[in-house]
Enzyme design. Structure first.
Site, PDB file in Angstrom:
ATOM      1  N   HIS A 185       0.702  -1.214  -0.102  1.00 57.37           N
ATOM      2  CA  HIS A 185      -0.126  -0.021   0.129  1.00 57.37           C
ATOM      3  C   HIS A 185       0.922   1.510   0.017  1.00 57.37           C
ATOM      4  O   HIS A 185       1.872   1.373   0.837  1.00 57.37           O
ATOM      5  CB  HIS A 185      -0.743   0.008   1.268  1.00 57.37           C
ATOM      6  CG  HIS A 185      -1.968  -1.103   1.102  1.00 57.37           C
ATOM      7  ND1 HIS A 185      -2.268  -1.995   2.248  1.00 57.37           N
ATOM      8  CD2 HIS A 185      -2.801  -1.498   0.138  1.00 57.37           C
ATOM      9  CE1 HIS A 185      -3.169  -2.753   1.979  1.00 57.37           C
ATOM     10  NE2 HIS A 185      -3.399  -2.510   0.786  1.00 57.37           N
ATOM     11  N   ASP A 191       0.406   4.188   1.103  1.00 59.34           N
ATOM     12  CA  ASP A 191       0.576   4.954   2.343  1.00 59.34           C
ATOM     13  C   ASP A 191       1.237   4.373   3.313  1.00 59.34           C
ATOM     14  O   ASP A 191       0.853   4.754   4.517  1.00 59.34           O
ATOM     15  CB  ASP A 191      -0.827   5.781   2.717  1.00 59.34           C
ATOM     16  CG  ASP A 191      -1.780   4.557   2.765  1.00 59.34           C
ATOM     17  OD1 ASP A 191      -1.753   3.472   2.458  1.00 59.34           O
ATOM     18  OD2 ASP A 191      -3.071   4.953   3.166  1.00 59.34           O
ATOM     19  N   ARG A 204      -5.985  -6.256  -3.324  1.00 57.01           N
ATOM     20  CA  ARG A 204      -7.169  -6.864  -3.508  1.00 57.01           C
ATOM     21  C   ARG A 204      -7.430  -6.935  -4.972  1.00 57.01           C
ATOM     22  O   ARG A 204      -8.519  -7.200  -5.270  1.00 57.01           O
ATOM     23  CB  ARG A 204      -8.370  -5.303  -3.308  1.00 57.01           C
ATOM     24  CG  ARG A 204      -9.756  -5.499  -3.548  1.00 57.01           C
ATOM     25  CD  ARG A 204     -10.386  -6.650  -2.638  1.00 57.01           C
ATOM     26  NE  ARG A 204     -11.851  -6.405  -3.007  1.00 57.01           N
ATOM     27  CZ  ARG A 204     -12.267  -7.372  -3.969  1.00 57.01           C
ATOM     28  NH1 ARG A 204     -11.623  -7.974  -4.817  1.00 57.01           N
ATOM     29  NH2 ARG A 204     -13.474  -7.364  -4.061  1.00 57.01           N
ATOM     30  N   GLU A 213       1.718  -6.840   9.816  1.00 56.16           N
ATOM     31  CA  GLU A 213       1.425  -5.328  10.218  1.00 56.16           C
ATOM     32  C   GLU A 213       2.704  -5.109  11.313  1.00 56.16           C
ATOM     33  O   GLU A 213       2.676  -5.377  12.495  1.00 56.16           O
ATOM     34  CB  GLU A 213       0.134  -5.356  10.941  1.00 56.16           C
ATOM     35  CG  GLU A 213      -0.982  -5.749   9.995  1.00 56.16           C
ATOM     36  CD  GLU A 213      -1.217  -4.657   8.963  1.00 56.16           C
ATOM     37  OE1 GLU A 213      -0.682  -3.524   8.743  1.00 56.16           O
ATOM     38  OE2 GLU A 213      -2.267  -5.048   8.118  1.00 56.16           O
TER      39      GLU A 213
END
Length: 486
Positions: A124, A126, A186, A307
């Protein structure tokens, strides 16, 4: 009362639109919203992950490498340690930025009977912490080879591939999606719902990863994200889209791998939101079209979604601390490929040559394929268990043996005798030699097979209405076969 042909046509078109509207809405990627509508127990975490942050200012980006600076840093690793590294590209982003990989090994670029691991950062745009951390990892291995035992173990016993950024365009634009504003986590084929079945509609970054996995024989991998502190493992979605624990066939092994990362981390295992600092993806919140599940299904590659930062875009001053908190976790996860599991080669008895046979574990509904060059296989398994290991190859007799996998890896070679293969039903495979056949066939086994059959029948009905002048016809609906539970 008889219905006119035009009115019937109108009704059928309405039914067709309604059928397509019942498809699952685009669920957010890992690090986005919870499509189940429930965020209990994880509300604060989900808020951190929810959307692009409009407050990414120049001040916040100060101290992070730009895309051009990142490329210089990648090539600098190759120049500084040419004996244990190789720089190569797997493709380009939408805006033409090269997706550069650092391969680290004592024989970079050569095929060996060794496992391969990949790290991917900045999926991602960001969530940029992964880019910085992975450059630090490459430099640390470069500096500590032959000095640190763990660095030496990794360099000499495996091939480590590091892709610091999968989404350079999103990083430059300071947003989650790529230059086409598509969430790359996705954009992969999904096992439950037919998302992006046609490869031509996938993003170039997605296609680059898919082709990379087909070319390399990865045993395991991890992608680095931000916005929470947890090690996430498959499945990422559930068949009915509900928020529930939905384990894959290798659930025990994935929980072990996630725990290796979490327990090696400075404070991930102390998480109050996630017990032990790990979570099943579908239990956290379901997503569809994710990279993690696709790797496991179509690449035989055991992938985790990590994460690694509570904040998606922390200040650059925090990066050294985040690196130190994650350094041992990354090293121990990569090293687990050679420290545990079962490893070996498969040979033909009549020629003595290696063969790309299949390896399965009794009671676990997944299998991996040995490499074509050396016939070597590397199977991740949770230690502390007895396993029955089965090797098979078309045209050869299947062989099986039991092992006790303790804390150390087990070496196990198979020599298969020519003859009729076992009568077991063989699963379809794609070009990787992985389960589930090609993408389109795999998706047609999903939960919406009935819907697609219904839509297909409507299309036939429309065709008949246009081609025939008769005012009545009958559509016979057949009950489709139930999908096989994975």
């Amino acid at each position: 009362m008889a219905i006119s042909r035009h009115r019937l046509l109108f009704l059928l078109l309405l039914l067709l639109l309604r059928a397509f509207s019942s498809l699952p809405a685009q669920a957010a990627a890992r690090g986005a919203s919870d499509p189940s509508g429930t965020g209990e127990n994880f509300g604060s975490v989900l808020r951190n992950l929810l959307q692009d942050d409009p407050r990414i200012t120049d001040e916040l980006t100060h101290g992070y490498m730009s895309n051009s600076e990142l490329e210089i840093a990648v090539r600098a690793v190759g120049s500084r340690c040419p004996n244990i590294s190789r720089i190569y590209s797997i493709g380009k982003s939408v805006n033409g930025f090269s997706l550069l990989v650092i391969e680290i090994s004592d024989k970079p670029g050569e095929k060996e009977a060794e496992p391969a691991f990949k790290f991917i950062g900045n999926v991602h745009g960001d969530e940029p912490v992964g880019r910085e951390v992975l450059i630090n990892l490459a430099n640390w291995l470069c500096d500590n080879y032959l000095k640190d035992p763990l660095a030496t173990l990794i360099v000499e016993n495996m091939h480590l591939h590091i892709l610091p950024t999968m989404n350079p365009d999103g990083f430059a634009l300071r947003r989650r999606g790529n230059a086409n504003n598509v969430d790359l986590n996705r954009d992969f084929p999904d096992q439950f719902f037919p998302i992006n079945d046609e490869i031509d509609y996938r993003q170039p970054e997605t296609r680059a990863i898919m082709n990379w996995v087909k070319q390399e024989h990865f045993t395991a991998s991890a992608s680095l994200h931000g916005g929470a502190l947890v090690a996430n493992y498959p499945w990422d979605g559930s068949r009915d889209q509900s928020k529930q624990y939905y384990g894959c066939p290798d659930d025990k092994t994935f929980r072990y791998m996630a725990s290796v990362y979490s327990k090696s981390h400075y404070n991930m295992s102390l998480s109050k939101e996630f017990k032990g600092g790990i979570t099943n993806g579908a239990f956290w919140y379901p997503i569809y079209g994710g990279m993690q599940d696709w790797n496991y299904i179509h690449g035989g590659c055991f992938e985790l979604t990590l994460e690694i930062s509570d904040i998606k875009w922390p200040k650059a001053a925090e990066l050294p601390v985040i690196w130190e908190h994650n350094r041992m976790s990354m090293l121990n996860l990569a090293a687990s490929l050679v420290k545990t599991g079962v490893h070996g080669r498969i040979f033909a008895a009549d020629t003595g040559h290696p063969i790309p046979g299949s390896l399965t574990i009794k009671g676990i509904g997944s299998e991996i394929r040995a490499s074509r060059t050396y016939g070597d296989y590397h199977r991740m398994l949770a230690p502390g268990e007895n396993y029955e290991v089965i090797a098979s190859m078309e045209g050869f007799r299947t062989k099986a043996t039991r092992i006790l996998l303790e804390e150390e890896a087990v070496s196990l070679d198979f020599i298969l005798d020519p003859g009729e293969a076992s009568g077991e039903v063989k699963m379809l495979r794609n070009d990787c030699g992985c389960l589930c056949g090609d993408d389109r066939l795999f998706h047609m086994h999903g939960a919406h097979l009935e819907l697609y059959l219904f839509v297909f029948l409507i299309i036939i009905a429309l065709y008949v209405l246009f081609k025939r002048r008769t005012s009545k016809f009958t559509i016979h609906r057949h009950s489709p076969r139930r999908p096989i539970a994975v």
